[in-house]
Design a protein around this motif. Structure first.
Motif, PDB file in Angstrom:
ATOM      1  N   ASN A  47      33.676  -2.259 -24.171  1.00  0.00           N
ATOM      2  CA  ASN A  47      33.416  -1.270 -25.205  1.00  0.00           C
ATOM      3  C   ASN A  47      34.094   0.034 -24.809  1.00  0.00           C
ATOM      4  O   ASN A  47      33.891   0.537 -23.707  1.00  0.00           O
ATOM      5  N   THR A  87      36.644  -2.197 -29.190  1.00  0.00           N
ATOM      6  CA  THR A  87      36.589  -3.171 -28.102  1.00  0.00           C
ATOM      7  C   THR A  87      37.986  -3.384 -27.556  1.00  0.00           C
ATOM      8  O   THR A  87      38.925  -3.605 -28.322  1.00  0.00           O
ATOM      9  N   ASP A 135      29.055   0.197 -20.961  1.00  0.00           N
ATOM     10  CA  ASP A 135      28.488  -1.102 -20.609  1.00  0.00           C
ATOM     11  C   ASP A 135      28.246  -1.931 -21.874  1.00  0.00           C
ATOM     12  O   ASP A 135      28.540  -1.494 -22.989  1.00  0.00           O
ATOM     13  N   ASP A 136      27.709  -3.116 -21.702  1.00  0.00           N
ATOM     14  CA  ASP A 136      27.526  -4.042 -22.826  1.00  0.00           C
ATOM     15  C   ASP A 136      26.616  -3.501 -23.919  1.00  0.00           C
ATOM     16  O   ASP A 136      26.778  -3.823 -25.082  1.00  0.00           O
ATOM     17  N   GLN A 137      25.654  -2.677 -23.554  1.00  0.00           N
ATOM     18  CA  GLN A 137      24.709  -2.149 -24.529  1.00  0.00           C
ATOM     19  C   GLN A 137      25.150  -0.796 -25.103  1.00  0.00           C
ATOM     20  O   GLN A 137      24.413  -0.186 -25.860  1.00  0.00           O
ATOM     21  N   ASN A 138      26.334  -0.325 -24.725  1.00  0.00           N
ATOM     22  CA  ASN A 138      26.854   0.989 -25.157  1.00  0.00           C
ATOM     23  C   ASN A 138      25.927   2.133 -24.773  1.00  0.00           C
ATOM     24  O   ASN A 138      25.874   3.153 -25.448  1.00  0.00           O
ATOM     25  N   LYS A 139      25.185   1.984 -23.697  1.00  0.00           N
ATOM     26  CA  LYS A 139      24.259   3.027 -23.264  1.00  0.00           C
ATOM     27  C   LYS A 139      24.818   3.834 -22.105  1.00  0.00           C
ATOM     28  O   LYS A 139      24.707   5.053 -22.086  1.00  0.00           O
ATOM     29  N   ASN A 140      25.394   3.164 -21.121  1.00  0.00           N
ATOM     30  CA  ASN A 140      25.857   3.831 -19.906  1.00  0.00           C
ATOM     31  C   ASN A 140      27.376   3.840 -19.853  1.00  0.00           C
ATOM     32  O   ASN A 140      28.026   2.850 -20.156  1.00  0.00           O
TER      33      ASN A 140
END
Length: 148
Positions: free
Chosen positions: A103, A94, A132-137
């Motif tokens: 992230n 982070t 992004d916040d969800q570590n997906k994109n």
């Protein structure tokens, strides 16, 4: 008793209703654009912020030595997980700013050497991904070189 009116210069009720319906359709098309523009502006702002954070991390990484990175000292990101494979080093963590936390995923390629002026300078290519916040994109990816 009834006089025939000869002045027919006004609009009929049908013409007024048709113009109101047409005006409503046109206005509804224009009004539907504004929420889409706001959504696009928000995404563009997020990507711009992520690009700036990526460049900040890039500058901090370039100031570090390869040995400091491999020994995990003074990394520019917090809460790190460190994966060392045969071809690359992956650091996830982070990056904390005054406004928001981002992230970050840093991949350092261990196998690349770059030749400059007929002498081999040991440069390692690395990439910095801001997620992004969800570590997906991936919001943005920045590339640079570390000198070994």
């Amino acid at each position: 008793m009834f006089h025939n009116l000869k002045n027919n210069s006004g609009f009929t009720l049908i013409e007024i209703l048709a113009s109101v319906v047409l005006l409503t359709v046109v206005l509804s098309m224009f009004l539907s654009i504004f929420p889409q523009m706001a959504n696009t502006n928000n995404r563009t702002g997020d990507n711009l912020d992520a690009a700036n954070v990526g460049k900040e991390v890039l500058v901090k990484m370039k100031k570090m030595s390869y040995e400091n990175i491999t020994s995990k000292t003074n990394l520019p990101i917090d809460n790190t997980t460190y994966t060392n494979s045969t071809n690359n080093i992956q650091i996830k963590g982070t990056y904390v700013t005054n406004v928001e936390n981002y992230n970050v995923e840093i991949n350092i390629n261990k196998t690349h050497d770059v030749e400059i002026n007929s002498s081999t300078t040991r440069l390692r290519r690395f990439s910095i991904k801001i997620l992004d916040d969800q570590n997906k994109n991936t919001l943005t990816t920045t590339y640079g070189y570390l000198q070994k």
